[in-house]
Motif scaffolding. Structure first.
Motif, PDB file in Angstrom:
ATOM      1  N   LEU A 186       0.854  -1.181   0.000  1.00 30.44           N
ATOM      2  CA  LEU A 186       0.000   0.000   0.000  1.00 30.44           C
ATOM      3  C   LEU A 186       0.887   1.228   0.000  1.00 30.44           C
ATOM      4  CD1 LEU A 186      -2.908   1.172   0.310  1.00 30.44           C
ATOM      5  CD2 LEU A 186      -2.447   1.242   2.771  1.00 30.44           C
ATOM      6  N   SER A 187       0.772   2.047  -1.042  1.00 32.76           N
ATOM      7  CA  SER A 187       1.655   3.207  -1.154  1.00 32.76           C
ATOM      8  C   SER A 187       0.972   4.509  -0.750  1.00 32.76           C
ATOM      9  CB  SER A 187       2.168   3.338  -2.593  1.00 32.76           C
ATOM     10  OG  SER A 187       1.091   3.484  -3.500  1.00 32.76           O
ATOM     11  N   ARG A 188      -0.359   4.598  -0.913  1.00 31.61           N
ATOM     12  CA  ARG A 188      -1.088   5.815  -0.562  1.00 31.61           C
ATOM     13  C   ARG A 188      -2.496   5.449  -0.103  1.00 31.61           C
ATOM     14  NH1 ARG A 188       1.789  10.276  -2.520  1.00 31.61           N
ATOM     15  NH2 ARG A 188       3.274   9.783  -4.202  1.00 31.61           N
ATOM     16  N   ILE A 189      -3.162   6.399   0.553  1.00 35.89           N
ATOM     17  CA  ILE A 189      -4.550   6.192   0.983  1.00 35.89           C
ATOM     18  C   ILE A 189      -5.482   7.148   0.237  1.00 35.89           C
ATOM     19  CG2 ILE A 189      -3.959   5.274   3.247  1.00 35.89           C
ATOM     20  CD1 ILE A 189      -4.594   8.100   4.388  1.00 35.89           C
ATOM     21  N   ASP A 190      -5.136   7.487  -0.995  1.00 33.94           N
ATOM     22  CA  ASP A 190      -5.954   8.389  -1.802  1.00 33.94           C
ATOM     23  C   ASP A 190      -7.321   7.768  -2.069  1.00 33.94           C
ATOM     24  OD1 ASP A 190      -3.566   9.661  -1.801  1.00 33.94           O
ATOM     25  OD2 ASP A 190      -3.324   9.725  -3.976  1.00 33.94           O
ATOM     26  N   GLY A 191      -8.336   8.629  -2.235  1.00 30.43           N
ATOM     27  CA  GLY A 191      -9.650   8.119  -2.586  1.00 30.43           C
ATOM     28  C   GLY A 191     -10.750   9.136  -2.411  1.00 30.43           C
TER      29      GLY A 191
END
Length: 215
Positions: A186-191
């Motif tokens: 998991l590299s980012r928590i974008d959304g």
């Protein structure tokens, strides 16, 4: 140009005073402090969205000052949860949890109407963790937590119930700094997420009322 602005502001102030004086029976209403309406509130909101195609839930709390019903500035905190699993590896039960917070900024359009349009922005940071195991026996390792920077702009529709209560509904997008978990891709928590909320406070506390007999 400055003289025109000053003249227009004085005209609007005088017009507002006259209208309020005519509409009030026993009282005359006016705004003090150069016609600036001040407000403060506490707000709660809940959001639903997707992160890497997995269901994601968030809850937020904020306190803010409202300047002239046109701009908010305050502090906001958000809790985050996602049943993300190991991004496609179904035999691993992993959940993502996190908390972040920071400065809340929100310009407001059509603030004198019952319905307003606003553009909230959260700038801050926090921590994201991966929980491993069953819900009754989670294991949290030190290296399962990562610091994160978050930038979260959005757009809201605000509904003013009265002077003390306001409802909001809108969408926002979370941008995060890069994460580097050792055993989790998991590299980012974008959304994106959508949600609803309520604000409770005093949104026009600058208004004062004086009896005519006292003038």
């Amino acid at each position: 140009m400055n003289q025109i602005k000053i003249t227009l502001a004085l005209f609007l102030l005088g017009f507002s005073f006259c209208v309020n004086a005519q509409e009030s029976g026993e009282y005359i209403e006016f705004n003090d402090r150069k016609n600036t309406v001040h407000g403060v509130y506490m707000g709660l909101a809940t959001y639903y969205g997707k992160m890497h195609k997995k269901d994601t839930y968030a809850a937020g709390f904020k306190v803010a000052y409202v300047a002239n019903q046109q701009f908010e500035v305050g502090l906001e905190a958000v809790g985050l949860y996602s049943d993300i699993n190991r991004l496609g590896i179904s035999d691993n039960d992993n959940d993502l949890v996190g908390a972040y917070g920071g400065i809340h900024l929100e310009p407001i359009l059509f603030s004198k109407s019952i319905l307003n349009l606003s553009f909230p922005l959260l700038i801050g940071g926090g921590a994201i963790g991966i929980l491993e195991g069953d819900i009754d026996d989670y294991v949290v390792e030190d290296d399962s937590w990562e610091a994160v920077f978050v930038l979260e702009p959005g757009i809201n529709l605000l509904f003013n119930i009265n002077r003390y209560v306001q409802l909001e509904a809108g969408v926002k997008h979370r941008f995060s700094s890069r994460l580097s978990f050792d055993d989790f891709p998991l590299s980012r928590i974008d959304g994106f997420s959508a949600g609803i909320g309520v604000k409770i406070g005093v949104f026009n506390m600058g208004r004062n009322r004086y009896k005519k007999s006292g003038l």
